[in-house]
Design a protein around this motif. Sequence first.
Motif, PDB file in Angstrom:
ATOM      1  N   THR A 247       0.835  -1.195   0.000  1.00 32.37           N
ATOM      2  CA  THR A 247       0.000   0.000   0.000  1.00 32.37           C
ATOM      3  C   THR A 247       0.877   1.255   0.000  1.00 32.37           C
ATOM      4  OG1 THR A 247      -0.149  -0.192   2.412  1.00 32.37           O
ATOM      5  CG2 THR A 247      -1.969  -1.104   1.111  1.00 32.37           C
TER       6      THR A 247
ATOM      7  N   ARG B  54      -0.387   0.462   6.609  1.00 28.04           N
ATOM      8  CA  ARG B  54      -1.814   0.448   6.958  1.00 28.04           C
ATOM      9  C   ARG B  54      -2.001   0.588   8.468  1.00 28.04           C
ATOM     10  NH1 ARG B  54      -0.120  -4.717   5.589  1.00 28.04           N
ATOM     11  NH2 ARG B  54      -0.862  -6.337   7.027  1.00 28.04           N
TER      12      ARG B  54
ATOM     13  N   ASP C  70      -8.940   2.838   4.607  1.00 28.72           N
ATOM     14  CA  ASP C  70     -10.190   2.822   3.841  1.00 28.72           C
ATOM     15  C   ASP C  70     -10.023   2.050   2.535  1.00 28.72           C
ATOM     16  OD1 ASP C  70     -11.711   4.197   5.658  1.00 28.72           O
ATOM     17  OD2 ASP C  70     -11.514   6.145   4.671  1.00 28.72           O
ATOM     18  N   SER C  71      -8.871   2.230   1.891  1.00 26.13           N
ATOM     19  CA  SER C  71      -8.650   1.508   0.634  1.00 26.13           C
ATOM     20  C   SER C  71      -8.540   0.015   0.881  1.00 26.13           C
ATOM     21  CB  SER C  71      -7.394   2.035  -0.069  1.00 26.13           C
ATOM     22  OG  SER C  71      -6.213   1.680   0.638  1.00 26.13           O
TER      23      SER C  71
ATOM     24  N   GLY D 150     -11.978  -1.357   1.395  1.00 30.50           N
ATOM     25  CA  GLY D 150     -12.650  -1.540   0.113  1.00 30.50           C
ATOM     26  C   GLY D 150     -12.207  -2.820  -0.588  1.00 30.50           C
ATOM     27  N   TYR D 151     -10.929  -3.101  -0.525  1.00 25.68           N
ATOM     28  CA  TYR D 151     -10.405  -4.346  -1.113  1.00 25.68           C
ATOM     29  C   TYR D 151     -11.016  -5.558  -0.430  1.00 25.68           C
ATOM     30  CZ  TYR D 151      -6.945  -7.949  -2.338  1.00 25.68           C
ATOM     31  OH  TYR D 151      -6.330  -9.098  -2.767  1.00 25.68           O
TER      32      TYR D 151
END
Length: 316
Positions: free
Chosen positions: A44, A48, A57-58, A61-62
Amino acid sequence: MRALLFLFLLTGSVAVAQVPAAGRPRPLADTARLRRHLQYLTTTAQPRNYQHPAVLDSVAGYLRRQLQAAGAREVAEQPYAVGEHTYRNVIGSFGPAVGPRLVVGAHYDVCGEQPGADDNGTGVAALLELARLLGQQPALPYRIDLVAYTLEEPPFFRTPNMGSYVHAAALRAAGVPVRGMVALEMLGYFDDRRGSQRYPFGPLKFIYGSRGNYVTVAQKFGNGRFGRQFARRYRRGARLPVKQFKAPAWLPGIDFSDHLNYWHFGYSAVLLTDTAFYRNPSYHQPTDGLARLDMRRLGLAVEALLAAVLPGPTDL
């Protein structure tokens, strides 16, 4: 996850489980998928952790997309505010909408500035692969919720801001019956060399061995029927060594993961782990990367997990 301090001091059981009987084919974990999940989690834009809410947040979503693709009956987020930011658990549900449920969880945040491949990328990857395997099963007689937690690591550990606390508290407030909970916490680092497994006290290696080649099911004394049943099923279904440890809840280390919050609310819960820094020298270090992990044995750990959570004859 912090130390499992003193965990190995208590009486435990060791078993190398057998291959399932002929005529009962085992669904196989996909190590290529496990690797792809870990590749995403460890690359990332920023680590994280709680200081990078956009990254979290990403990742959420994954996880949501992967659970949907796995065939979850329902995928939901559980957002909550901490300071000026919103963080979120992600929940994928399999089986019937109502009735008692089994919770399997893993946290997706990391401690500090590190990739967190084993801690806890392996737990999250295992959760997603378990979702794929559950999606291939016929109708389940009870509900299984797979939960990806946020904010397990410092400075939120042992606070109500832990994602697992938020989830467990919501279950209790809603009066939801829970069969039990399994926390997945570091499942991918193995070392067959003598001396690779460390303990709080050196002589314990003569009891439990000095090779870091096993997974551990850890729980407190008095953890109830679910804890005993899960440990037995996991050992029976495993094709890698499994060691079980029980200890009083007050011993430091026995509750150092997400399962502690389910204990707090009166639910039976166990920890499944590779023992963290007692084996992995990259625990909470920038070197906790994908190259150090054993995909084959991570896959075996997931297959045993599937066997342990699927209903047995007494559950039908």
